[in-house]
Design a protein around this motif. Structure first.
Motif, PDB file in Angstrom:
ATOM      1  N   UNK A  90       2.376  14.565  -4.930  1.00  0.00           N
ATOM      2  CA  UNK A  90       2.877  15.154  -6.003  1.00  0.00           C
ATOM      3  C   UNK A  90       1.984  14.721  -7.173  1.00  0.00           C
ATOM      4  N   UNK A  91       1.498  16.181  -7.863  1.00  0.00           N
ATOM      5  CA  UNK A  91       2.447  16.955  -8.077  1.00  0.00           C
ATOM      6  C   UNK A  91       1.483  18.632  -6.743  1.00  0.00           C
ATOM      7  N   UNK A  92       0.521  17.330  -6.183  1.00  0.00           N
ATOM      8  CA  UNK A  92      -0.876  18.742  -5.022  1.00  0.00           C
ATOM      9  C   UNK A  92      -1.561  18.955  -6.244  1.00  0.00           C
ATOM     10  N   UNK A  93      -2.495  18.552  -5.314  1.00  0.00           N
ATOM     11  CA  UNK A  93      -4.035  18.858  -5.879  1.00  0.00           C
ATOM     12  C   UNK A  93      -4.008  20.638  -5.685  1.00  0.00           C
ATOM     13  N   UNK A  94      -4.808  20.775  -6.790  1.00  0.00           N
ATOM     14  CA  UNK A  94      -5.758  22.275  -6.622  1.00  0.00           C
ATOM     15  C   UNK A  94      -5.957  22.506  -5.404  1.00  0.00           C
ATOM     16  N   UNK A  95      -5.814  22.163  -5.174  1.00  0.00           N
ATOM     17  CA  UNK A  95      -6.613  22.440  -3.255  1.00  0.00           C
ATOM     18  C   UNK A  95      -5.154  22.946  -2.948  1.00  0.00           C
ATOM     19  N   UNK A  96      -4.022  22.150  -2.617  1.00  0.00           N
ATOM     20  CA  UNK A  96      -3.354  22.668  -1.778  1.00  0.00           C
ATOM     21  C   UNK A  96      -2.739  23.056  -2.692  1.00  0.00           C
ATOM     22  N   UNK A  97      -2.522  23.453  -3.683  1.00  0.00           N
ATOM     23  CA  UNK A  97      -1.919  24.509  -4.323  1.00  0.00           C
ATOM     24  C   UNK A  97      -2.267  25.557  -4.427  1.00  0.00           C
ATOM     25  N   UNK A  98      -3.464  26.552  -3.996  1.00  0.00           N
ATOM     26  CA  UNK A  98      -4.408  27.560  -4.110  1.00  0.00           C
ATOM     27  C   UNK A  98      -4.128  27.727  -2.485  1.00  0.00           C
ATOM     28  N   UNK A  99      -3.616  26.649  -1.961  1.00  0.00           N
ATOM     29  CA  UNK A  99      -3.411  27.230  -0.118  1.00  0.00           C
ATOM     30  C   UNK A  99      -2.516  27.529  -0.073  1.00  0.00           C
ATOM     31  N   UNK A 100      -1.114  26.634  -0.496  1.00  0.00           N
ATOM     32  CA  UNK A 100      -0.277  27.454  -0.315  1.00  0.00           C
ATOM     33  C   UNK A 100       0.537  28.613  -0.981  1.00  0.00           C
ATOM     34  N   UNK A 101      -0.180  28.933  -2.284  1.00  0.00           N
ATOM     35  CA  UNK A 101       0.792  29.851  -3.396  1.00  0.00           C
ATOM     36  C   UNK A 101      -0.619  30.732  -3.368  1.00  0.00           C
ATOM     37  N   UNK A 102      -0.678  31.884  -3.176  1.00  0.00           N
ATOM     38  CA  UNK A 102      -1.152  32.798  -3.677  1.00  0.00           C
ATOM     39  C   UNK A 102      -0.959  33.384  -5.231  1.00  0.00           C
ATOM     40  N   UNK A 103      -1.873  33.370  -5.691  1.00  0.00           N
ATOM     41  CA  UNK A 103      -1.689  33.480  -6.996  1.00  0.00           C
ATOM     42  C   UNK A 103      -2.815  34.832  -7.957  1.00  0.00           C
ATOM     43  N   UNK A 104      -2.745  35.507  -8.776  1.00  0.00           N
ATOM     44  CA  UNK A 104      -3.674  36.318  -9.636  1.00  0.00           C
ATOM     45  C   UNK A 104      -3.317  37.195  -9.572  1.00  0.00           C
ATOM     46  N   UNK A 105      -3.949  38.473  -9.548  1.00  0.00           N
ATOM     47  CA  UNK A 105      -3.535  39.733  -9.761  1.00  0.00           C
ATOM     48  C   UNK A 105      -2.988  40.941  -8.506  1.00  0.00           C
ATOM     49  N   UNK A 106      -2.639  41.603  -8.294  1.00  0.00           N
ATOM     50  CA  UNK A 106      -1.518  42.869  -7.192  1.00  0.00           C
ATOM     51  C   UNK A 106      -2.434  42.592  -6.158  1.00  0.00           C
ATOM     52  N   UNK A 107      -4.311  42.538  -6.308  1.00  0.00           N
ATOM     53  CA  UNK A 107      -4.875  42.819  -5.511  1.00  0.00           C
ATOM     54  C   UNK A 107      -5.095  41.353  -4.282  1.00  0.00           C
ATOM     55  N   UNK A 108      -5.046  40.058  -5.018  1.00  0.00           N
ATOM     56  CA  UNK A 108      -5.335  38.699  -4.610  1.00  0.00           C
ATOM     57  C   UNK A 108      -4.630  38.107  -3.653  1.00  0.00           C
ATOM     58  N   UNK A 109      -3.194  39.321  -4.567  1.00  0.00           N
ATOM     59  CA  UNK A 109      -1.566  38.421  -3.728  1.00  0.00           C
ATOM     60  C   UNK A 109      -1.772  39.708  -1.927  1.00  0.00           C
ATOM     61  N   UNK A 110      -1.645  41.187  -2.329  1.00  0.00           N
ATOM     62  CA  UNK A 110      -2.431  41.593  -1.452  1.00  0.00           C
ATOM     63  C   UNK A 110      -3.013  41.187  -0.002  1.00  0.00           C
ATOM     64  N   UNK A 111      -4.389  40.219  -0.789  1.00  0.00           N
ATOM     65  CA  UNK A 111      -5.209  40.048   0.239  1.00  0.00           C
ATOM     66  C   UNK A 111      -5.115  39.034   1.076  1.00  0.00           C
ATOM     67  N   UNK A 112      -3.944  38.221   0.667  1.00  0.00           N
ATOM     68  CA  UNK A 112      -3.310  36.438   1.244  1.00  0.00           C
ATOM     69  C   UNK A 112      -2.020  36.838   2.301  1.00  0.00           C
ATOM     70  N   UNK A 113      -2.066  38.104   1.971  1.00  0.00           N
ATOM     71  CA  UNK A 113      -0.715  38.279   2.782  1.00  0.00           C
ATOM     72  C   UNK A 113      -1.267  39.206   4.191  1.00  0.00           C
ATOM     73  N   UNK A 114      -3.175  39.774   3.437  1.00  0.00           N
ATOM     74  CA  UNK A 114      -3.448  40.280   5.159  1.00  0.00           C
ATOM     75  C   UNK A 114      -4.171  39.655   5.560  1.00  0.00           C
TER      76      UNK A 114
END
Length: 300
Positions: free
Chosen positions: A234-258
């Motif tokens: 804790x609190x987790x590296x940026x690498x881990x946080x970015x891999x587990x949680x999708x952030x950004x605009x709608x397009x970025x989040x849709x890309x992770x779901x895809x």
């Protein structure tokens, strides 16, 4: 959602306030989630009247699937869970799915008895035995496991409709699909933050992830997924946080779901993470903003 629950597809919503917030707000929110085109809602469980909360959501919707993510098998009696499931189906049809999970040693030892949490795989198998022995039994296609590791995924494959992994990457989804094989439901949760500023997005993600760094099931699974000891402290590296949680605009989040879909997911449920400190509100605006890209991406 048909009687064969393995047909659950599309994009769902995982939201704690639908279980532990105001019931009237939860009912209204479920109705809007359905109207927006999402296919399911998922709610957590740490004991108490899970099935009453599910009934509240079912009563306010017509077609939306309502799933537990997850029913705590230490805190919910198996025979009673089977009975309540059949009551919900009799009233609302086959749009009820029970996600089952063995929970975590720190929680069970604190809430129940120290040292009670043991042999999670055997405990889960025994609970499935109890569901099979209930009168009437809980159908195999009405249950999935909150499976992360290979052995629990194998149990999900052999004795349930599939798996509902939580806090995982698309690479984990690919591994889970390989273990589950074809024809089994794979429905990962994906945390999302609708924020394009990296520092603010990661701050929100870490706030929502903070509790999980103390739970060995998740930390061990992150290590299996290739993250180092430095990443998972804790609190987790940026690498881990970015891999587990999708952030950004709608397009970025849709890309992770895809990415999850491309890796073999049948259904992805998003958990919108915000900086709220209570369950008096729901992320309605975020659900509205994401619906067009998430629903469209699945139908395309």
């Amino acid at each position: 959602m048909n009687e064969d629950r393995s047909t659950l597809a599309g994009t769902g919503v995982w939201e704690m306030a639908l279980r532990y917030g105001d019931p009237a707000l939860a009912a209204d929110s479920a109705a809007e989630i359905e109207a927006l085109g999402y296919s399911a809602v998922w709610i957590p469980d740490t004991g108490g009247d899970l099935f009453g909360a599910m009934a509240n959501l079912l009563c306010s919707t017509r077609k939306l699937a309502v799933a537990s993510g997850i029913l705590n098998i230490w805190m919910q009696d198996a025979a009673e869970s089977a009975r309540r499931y059949h009551e919900l189906v009799a009233e609302h049809g086959h749009r009820v799915l029970l996600g089952l999970g063995v929970s975590h040693a720190p929680l069970i030892d604190q809430v129940l008895d120290p040292g009670m949490f043991r042999k999670p795989l055997a405990k889960t198998a025994a609970y499935l035995d109890e569901l099979d022995a209930a009168t009437p039994a809980l159908p195999v296609d009405a249950r999935v496991l909150a499976a992360l590791g290979p052995k629990m995924l194998e149990l999900a494959r052999d004795r349930t409709a599939g798996a509902h992994p939580y806090l995982v990457t698309p690479d984990h989804t690919a591994t889970a699909r390989e273990i589950l094989g074809p024809g089994k439901l794979l429905a990962p949760e994906q945390g999302v933050v609708l924020e394009t500023d990296p520092d603010r997005a990661r701050t929100i993600a870490r706030k929502n992830m903070g509790h999980y760094f103390g739970l060995p099931n998740y930390v061990n699974n992150w290590r299996r997924s290739g993250f180092t000891d430095a990443d998972v402290v804790a609190p987790g590296s940026d690498r881990l946080v970015d891999a587990i949680v999708a952030w950004g605009d709608e397009t970025a989040i849709a890309a992770r779901v895809q990415e999850h879909r491309d890796a073999g997911a049948d259904h992805v449920c998003i958990q919108v993470m915000t900086d709220r400190d209570d369950l008096e509100t729901v992320p309605l605006e975020e659900w509205r903003r994401l619906a067009p890209v998430l629903i469209k991406s699945h139908l395309a």
